[in-house]
Structures are given as C-alpha cells and as structure tokens.
Motif scaffolding. Structure first.
Motif, short mmCIF file in Angstrom:
data_model
loop_
_atom_site.label_atom_id
_atom_site.label_comp_id
_atom_site.label_asym_id
_atom_site.label_seq_id
_atom_site.Cartn_x
_atom_site.Cartn_y
_atom_site.Cartn_z
N GLY A 222 -3.99 -11.48 -10.07
CA GLY A 222 -4.68 -10.42 -9.85
C GLY A 222 -5.21 -10.22 -8.30
O GLY A 222 -4.71 -10.83 -7.68
N GLY A 223 -6.14 -9.50 -8.21
CA GLY A 223 -6.42 -9.03 -6.54
C GLY A 223 -7.74 -10.21 -6.56
O GLY A 223 -7.35 -11.19 -6.32
N THR A 224 -8.92 -9.66 -6.19
CA THR A 224 -9.96 -10.51 -5.43
C THR A 224 -10.52 -11.54 -6.79
O THR A 224 -11.05 -12.32 -6.50
N SER A 225 -10.30 -11.22 -8.12
CA SER A 225 -10.71 -11.72 -9.03
C SER A 225 -10.15 -13.24 -9.34
O SER A 225 -10.75 -14.18 -9.73
N LYS A 226 -8.80 -13.26 -9.02
CA LYS A 226 -7.93 -14.49 -9.00
C LYS A 226 -8.32 -15.06 -10.32
O LYS A 226 -8.74 -16.28 -10.68
N CYS A 227 -7.75 -14.32 -11.45
CA CYS A 227 -7.92 -15.19 -12.93
C CYS A 227 -6.89 -16.26 -13.14
O CYS A 227 -5.67 -16.22 -12.91
N THR A 228 -7.11 -17.12 -14.01
CA THR A 228 -6.26 -18.31 -14.68
C THR A 228 -6.38 -17.90 -16.16
O THR A 228 -7.45 -17.90 -16.70
N TYR A 229 -5.14 -17.88 -16.43
CA TYR A 229 -4.95 -17.82 -18.16
C TYR A 229 -4.23 -19.16 -18.79
O TYR A 229 -3.43 -19.64 -17.99
N ARG A 230 -4.74 -19.68 -19.71
CA ARG A 230 -4.23 -20.67 -20.59
C ARG A 230 -3.86 -20.25 -21.93
O ARG A 230 -4.91 -20.02 -22.47
N PHE A 231 -2.51 -20.61 -22.30
CA PHE A 231 -2.41 -20.09 -23.77
C PHE A 231 -1.66 -21.26 -24.39
O PHE A 231 -1.08 -22.17 -23.93
N GLU A 232 -1.99 -21.16 -25.73
CA GLU A 232 -1.40 -22.12 -26.87
C GLU A 232 -1.30 -21.53 -27.96
O GLU A 232 -2.10 -21.31 -28.67
#
Length: 233
Positions: A222-232
């Motif tokens: 993402g842009g300035t938000s810097k999202c991190t996702y974790r999936f299981e």
C-alpha cells in the motif's frame, strides 16, 4: 474557478515538481547479455531470482512515490495552488528501476541462450508436486490485517505444481491483485502478485501448505498505510 493563466501556472508547477512516473511506464535500460557470458548456469539462475525480487521491491517503492507525488500535487491544486512551487518531489527511482529491469532482461536472455534450467531434484530430495498433486485444492478465506487496514481475502487454487488465484484488499472482496506461483513437494510455495491498480499489493512472497491450510504473510503493501496481511486459509 481558476482562470486560464492560473491553470497554466499550475501545470508549470506540476512539471517543476518532477512527479515520479509509475513503475510500469519506466523502460528498461539496455544491458548486454555478454556481461554474463562467463557465468555458470547456477550463478545466472540465482542472479535472475535476485533481480526478480529487486524489480518487485523497487517497483513497489516507485509506485508509492508516484502516488505520493500525485496526492501532493492534487492537494496543492485544490487548497492552495501557489504552494506547488515550493514542494519537493519524492525520491524518483526511475533510473534505479530502469537499470534493474535491463539487468533482468539481460540475465534472462543469457539463461535462454545457455539453455539454463533449474537442476532436477537429487535422489531422496522432495519431488515437485506436479507428479503427485498432493496439495491440489482451493484454499480461501479472510486474513488478518493491521487495525488501520481493510480486512483482506485470498483465494489460492493449487493444481500440481501450479498455483493461481486472487487477493482482495477491498470490502466488496473484488479481486485487486492476481496471483500466480509454484508449489514444491514440501508444501512450500512462492506467489507473485500482479495488482489491478497502483494502490494494491505487488511483489513476490513465500508461504507453506500444511495440515490442509495455506499460510502466507504479505506486506508491507500500500501507500502510506503500509498494511501487513497474514493468511491461514
């Protein structure tokens, strides 16, 4: 409304700020494949993988810079257009990205000229799942995200060694990035995200299939938000 003269000034200011171009519009700089003529296939394939990761990483940074420049210019136009003359553009990585793209094209051509292919597995080593289909199936579900990010969803379809699917970063769960990748006999996999727009996830990531679930971390994106996702899923 702005008058014609003001519009001209704004356009001039936008040019002056030197907005960073989008990564997709940056052309590769020529690099001769002769650079790699004395390299072994192992060295060439390792370099090809490294450059692929670097192109994805720098493309993500360039995309963020391009989006930031556009947002900065838009705010200047709407709120106070003379402010554009004093703005400093974000770091433009077009030369770095163009060089990396050129190096990748050169090493890819060298690999094809030398007919370099990944070595076959050694006896006793995990085999590619194409022969067994041990992990075939569809893995889908919602992921976990940082509190300031939209909850993402992921669909992975495994058929033999091939992995495909889609990632969604919006509330409607519409696809925002296409997924392609490869699964190994251990259940480890790599996936590549190709975004449908400049604000969505891109790049290469690694995950694992075990106990009928696929686990993978994606981000920061993402842009300035810097999202991190974790999936299981």
């Amino acid at each position: 409304m702005m008058k014609a003269g003001q519009i001209a000034l704004v356009l001039g200011a936008l040019a002056y700020t030197g907005c960073a171009p989008s990564p997709d519009s940056i052309e590769s700089r020529y690099v001769s494949p002769v650079t790699y003529q004395n390299w072994t296939c192992d060295q060439i394939l390792d370099e090809k993988r490294r450059l692929n990761r670097e192109v994805a990483r720098v493309s993500g940074l360039q995309r963020e810079n391009a989006n930031a420049d556009v947002a900065m210019a838009t705010i200047g136009v709407i709120l106070f257009w003379p402010l554009l003359f004093g703005m400093t553009a974000t770091k433009d990585r077009k030369h770095e990205l163009g060089q990396l793209k050129g190096e990748y094209e050169a090493v890819d051509l060298s690999a094809r000229m030398k007919q370099c292919v990944p070595p076959p597995p050694t006896p006793g080593a995990p085999q590619n799942v194409a022969a067994t289909g041990a992990f075939d199936g569809t893995y889908s579900g919602r992921g976990k995200a940082d509190s300031w990010c939209q909850t993402p969803s992921l669909i992975l379809v495994v058929k033999g060694a091939d992995l495909s699917g889609e990632l969604s970063e919006v509330a409607t769960q519409a696809a925002t990035s296409a997924v392609t990748g490869m699964v190994l006999g251990t259940g480890a996999f790599t996936l590549t995200l190709k975004p449908s727009g400049p604000n969505y996830a891109a790049g290469e990531y690694e995950g694992k299939i075990a106990a009928d679930a696929a686990t993978v971390d994606i981000g920061p994106v993402g842009g300035t938000s810097k999202c991190t996702y974790r999936f299981e899923v």
